[in-house]
Design a protein around this motif. Structure first.
Motif, PDB file in Angstrom:
ATOM      1  N   LEU A 140     -36.170  59.606   8.732  1.00 29.25           N
ATOM      2  CA  LEU A 140     -36.707  60.955   8.892  1.00 29.25           C
ATOM      3  C   LEU A 140     -37.895  61.193   7.974  1.00 29.25           C
ATOM      4  CD1 LEU A 140     -36.256  63.727  10.297  1.00 29.25           C
ATOM      5  CD2 LEU A 140     -34.778  64.333   8.367  1.00 29.25           C
ATOM      6  N   GLY A 141     -37.780  60.693   6.743  1.00 26.97           N
ATOM      7  CA  GLY A 141     -38.882  60.853   5.798  1.00 26.97           C
ATOM      8  C   GLY A 141     -40.130  60.131   6.247  1.00 26.97           C
ATOM      9  N   VAL A 176     -41.667  62.268   9.109  1.00 24.57           N
ATOM     10  CA  VAL A 176     -42.254  63.539   8.664  1.00 24.57           C
ATOM     11  C   VAL A 176     -43.449  63.288   7.765  1.00 24.57           C
ATOM     12  CG1 VAL A 176     -41.758  65.670   7.378  1.00 24.57           C
ATOM     13  CG2 VAL A 176     -40.038  64.711   8.911  1.00 24.57           C
ATOM     14  N   ARG A 177     -43.460  62.140   7.068  1.00 27.09           N
ATOM     15  CA  ARG A 177     -44.575  61.821   6.166  1.00 27.09           C
ATOM     16  C   ARG A 177     -45.904  61.778   6.914  1.00 27.09           C
ATOM     17  NH1 ARG A 177     -45.573  59.492   1.235  1.00 27.09           N
ATOM     18  NH2 ARG A 177     -47.250  57.975   1.171  1.00 27.09           N
ATOM     19  N   MET A 202     -46.823  63.632   9.227  1.00 30.41           N
ATOM     20  CA  MET A 202     -47.221  64.961   9.694  1.00 30.41           C
ATOM     21  C   MET A 202     -48.089  65.705   8.687  1.00 30.41           C
ATOM     22  SD  MET A 202     -43.512  66.005  11.313  1.00 30.41           S
ATOM     23  CE  MET A 202     -44.054  67.663  11.765  1.00 30.41           C
ATOM     24  N   LEU A 223     -47.508  67.325   5.670  1.00 28.72           N
ATOM     25  CA  LEU A 223     -47.004  68.665   5.367  1.00 28.72           C
ATOM     26  C   LEU A 223     -47.688  69.234   4.137  1.00 28.72           C
ATOM     27  CD1 LEU A 223     -43.147  68.228   5.893  1.00 28.72           C
ATOM     28  CD2 LEU A 223     -44.858  68.970   7.541  1.00 28.72           C
ATOM     29  N   GLN A 272     -44.407  73.601   3.002  1.00 30.46           N
ATOM     30  CA  GLN A 272     -43.597  72.991   4.055  1.00 30.46           C
ATOM     31  C   GLN A 272     -42.681  71.897   3.509  1.00 30.46           C
ATOM     32  OE1 GLN A 272     -46.830  71.813   6.612  1.00 30.46           O
ATOM     33  NE2 GLN A 272     -46.645  73.625   7.921  1.00 30.46           N
ATOM     34  N   PHE A 310     -38.642  71.706   3.827  1.00 34.50           N
ATOM     35  CA  PHE A 310     -37.998  70.498   4.338  1.00 34.50           C
ATOM     36  C   PHE A 310     -36.898  70.007   3.379  1.00 34.50           C
ATOM     37  CE2 PHE A 310     -37.898  65.794   4.685  1.00 34.50           C
ATOM     38  CZ  PHE A 310     -37.432  65.697   5.984  1.00 34.50           C
ATOM     39  N   GLY A 327     -35.067  61.957   2.391  1.00 37.41           N
ATOM     40  CA  GLY A 327     -36.240  62.198   3.237  1.00 37.41           C
ATOM     41  C   GLY A 327     -37.338  62.951   2.530  1.00 37.41           C
ATOM     42  N   SER A 328     -36.968  63.974   1.729  1.00 38.13           N
ATOM     43  CA  SER A 328     -37.982  64.765   1.023  1.00 38.13           C
ATOM     44  C   SER A 328     -38.690  63.947  -0.042  1.00 38.13           C
ATOM     45  CB  SER A 328     -37.338  66.001   0.394  1.00 38.13           C
ATOM     46  OG  SER A 328     -36.361  65.629  -0.564  1.00 38.13           O
ATOM     47  N   VAL A 386     -41.292  61.917   1.668  1.00 37.48           N
ATOM     48  CA  VAL A 386     -42.418  62.765   2.080  1.00 37.48           C
ATOM     49  C   VAL A 386     -43.319  63.084   0.893  1.00 37.48           C
ATOM     50  CG1 VAL A 386     -43.027  65.035   2.995  1.00 37.48           C
ATOM     51  CG2 VAL A 386     -41.184  63.732   4.049  1.00 37.48           C
TER      52      VAL A 386
END
Length: 553
Positions: free
Chosen positions: A58-59, A62-63, A65, A67, A71, A75, A291-292, A295
């Motif tokens: 997931l990370g 999302v990376r 994207m 953010l 955001q 997340f 995940g965070s 990111v």
């Protein structure tokens, strides 16, 4: 939550005891049923490990994207909620478990177990420090990296002006908090304040401290002097000491303190129920925590290429200590397979890897050690809170490697005295290291001050701390768990020894009773004893005693 059984004086879960028995009709026989049974027993472990793997994927998605900071905060919110719930439960868990644990053990057992625990913590931490120093000199992570500085990586400088003496004095002060309520959320820390110390008349300065400065506009000498301040963060060390002493005091009260002991026991059990509920949220929280972090990573390639040898040395030290040294110590004491013991602790290890906090891992560690490995509640709830506070093997490894790395970075040759200082300081200062993410960076500053190295490069450690701190925390909690297992084994051996002694005393007592008649007969045949025991009434003897006396005569 499984209903515990009482076996050998300690509570274990029904699934943690392997007893050979005749298969019943209800037991699974087909492969599908066996798989379903295995999946049900290990559901929490499977979900937790899956949370880490899904979090990584997931990370990475999302990376891409890009953010914004806001955001990223949104997340990471589910992961933040997990950390807040785990930290919420630390205070009641530590205080109540230590009070009930200290009150349930007698003073002699408490002193003996405490002495063994302290010896185990000191020895393992000293070994960890030695491994860290040895690997740093073998791998040489700082050699050839002299051109590397914080400007290359765009890092903020970490400034610290705390002296080594003040750091150890703060450790002693925190052991005895002036306010228990404030200790639940604040710790004592020394800061420095600028004060005037005198006029300059002859153009010379009187250096009272290394931080002495001179202001030309008023011709006054000003110096930095230490002053006491309060910093944010639970004073877990002071709470641990108070809870232990308070538990011993309750036991000394006897019957008067039993009601309060039962209250703390009930509070402790209710806290463990809350822990079992929180555990079902752990996989979700871990997924977003991992995940965070992925990111938030900026330029990982640059960090790994520039500090790769330091990261490799630290992780290798953790693998050697956690995979070889600690299991060997456990095997040498207990003669049991350490990896079977560790296999029941996958959930707390995964939690430690995701949260980077020994304190936050404590609730799940206590639950799994008791239910999966059958460790006595009195042992686990006494030793694990102490270990989460003072036993930092993983931290000692990376702190020693960091100190030698910074010395090599500054082209400083360390002599034998400085190496010994690193070993002792890392072992001693790891006791006061906070069980929170990046808690060991301040401890590195203490080591650097002790050997006279600059603290300007600490930001390099902070840049990769999020990588190294994960294996650090896993080794920390592994050392605590194996220590609990060792103490449980020693306690069981002592109980068996006492049981054999009691059985021997009972047999001896029976032998003495049977030998009374013969002894009396011998006394009556002795003229010396006859003069002293003429008033003995032999008429009260039973017919068997009389027959025995006649046979002896």
């Amino acid at each position: 939550m499984e209903k515990p059984n009482d076996i050998n004086g300690h509570a274990v879960s029904q699934c943690s005891v392997s007893i050979r028995k005749v298969p019943s009709k209800d037991e699974p026989t087909t492969c599908k049923a066996k798989f379903a049974s295995f999946f049900k027993r290990n559901l929490m472990v499977i979900l937790t490990v899956s949370g880490v793997l899904v979090g990584v994927g997931l990370g990475m998605m999302v990376r891409n994207m890009k953010l914004t900071r806001a955001q990223m905060t949104y997340f990471a919110f589910p992961g933040e909620m997990l950390l807040r719930m785990l930290k919420m439960i630390i205070l009641p868990l530590v205080v109540c478990s230590l009070i009930s644990g200290a009150a349930s053990l007698d003073t002699r057992s408490l002193g003996k177990l405490g002495g063994i625990a302290v010896s185990y913590f000191l020895v393992t931490t000293l070994i960890a420090s030695a491994i860290g120093v040895a690997l740093a000199f073998i791998i040489k992570p700082g050699v050839g990296a002299g051109a590397l500085n914080t400007n290359n990586l765009g890092l903020e400088t970490v400034s610290t002006n705390k002296e080594t003496t003040d750091s150890f004095l703060d450790l002693a002060r925190n052991l005895f908090p002036a306010n228990l309520v404030a200790a639940a959320f604040r710790s004592y820390a020394t800061d420095y304040k600028m004060v005037a110390v005198g006029n300059i008349t002859n153009g010379t300065l009187v250096y009272q401290k290394v931080y002495l400065q001179h202001e030309a506009f008023n011709d006054r000498t000003r110096a930095l002097v230490p002053v006491g301040t309060e910093t944010e963060g639970m004073n877990i060390l002071g709470l641990v000491l108070f809870a232990m002493v308070f538990g011993v005091a309750l036991r000394k009260l006897g019957a008067e303190g039993e009601e309060l002991i039962r209250s703390f026991n009930a509070f402790n059990e209710a806290t463990m129920v809350l822990v079992s509920w929180i555990m079902w949220y752990v996989p979700v929280g871990i997924m977003f925590l991992v995940g965070s972090k992925i990111v938030e990573m900026e330029d990982v390639v640059l960090l790994v290429t520039s500090l790769g040898k330091y990261i490799f040395a630290s992780i290798l030290g953790h693998v050697i200590h956690g995979g070889i040294v600690l299991p060997l110590i456990y095997f040498a004491v207990t003669r049991n397979n350490p990896f079977i013991f560790l296999s029941g602790l996958i959930t707390p290890f995964t939690t430690a890897f995701a949260t980077c906090s020994s304190s936050a891992t404590l609730p799940s560690m206590i639950k799994c050690v008791e239910e999966n490995n059958g460790v006595d509640k009195r042992i686990s709830r006494f030793i694990l809170p102490i270990g989460a506070t003072v036993n930092m093997d993983g931290a000692a490894i990376f702190q020693c490697i960091a100190a030698v790395f910074i010395a090599q970075l500054n082209n400083t040759e360390l002599n034998a005295g400085q190496i010994f200082t690193i070993l002792v300081t890392a072992t001693a200062s790891s006791v006061g290291a906070a069980g929170i993410p990046a808690g060991g960076i301040i401890t590195i500053a203490i080591i650097l001050e002790a050997i006279g190295l600059p603290t300007n490069d600490l930001s390099l450690m902070l840049a990769v701390d999020w990588i190294v701190d994960r294996t650090t925390t896993v080794v920390n909690v592994e050392g605590d768990a194996l220590g609990a297992g060792i103490l449980h084994h020693i306690n069981e051996q002592e109980m068996k020894k006492q049981k054999h002694q009691q059985q021997g005393e009972e047999e001896l007592a029976e032998v003495r009773v049977e030998a009374v008649a013969n002894l009396q007969a011998e006394e009556e045949t002795s003229p010396l004893v006859m003069q002293q025991n003429q008033g003995v009434d032999v008429s009260l003897s039973t017919p068997e005693d009389k027959a025995a006396m006649e046979s002896a005569l």
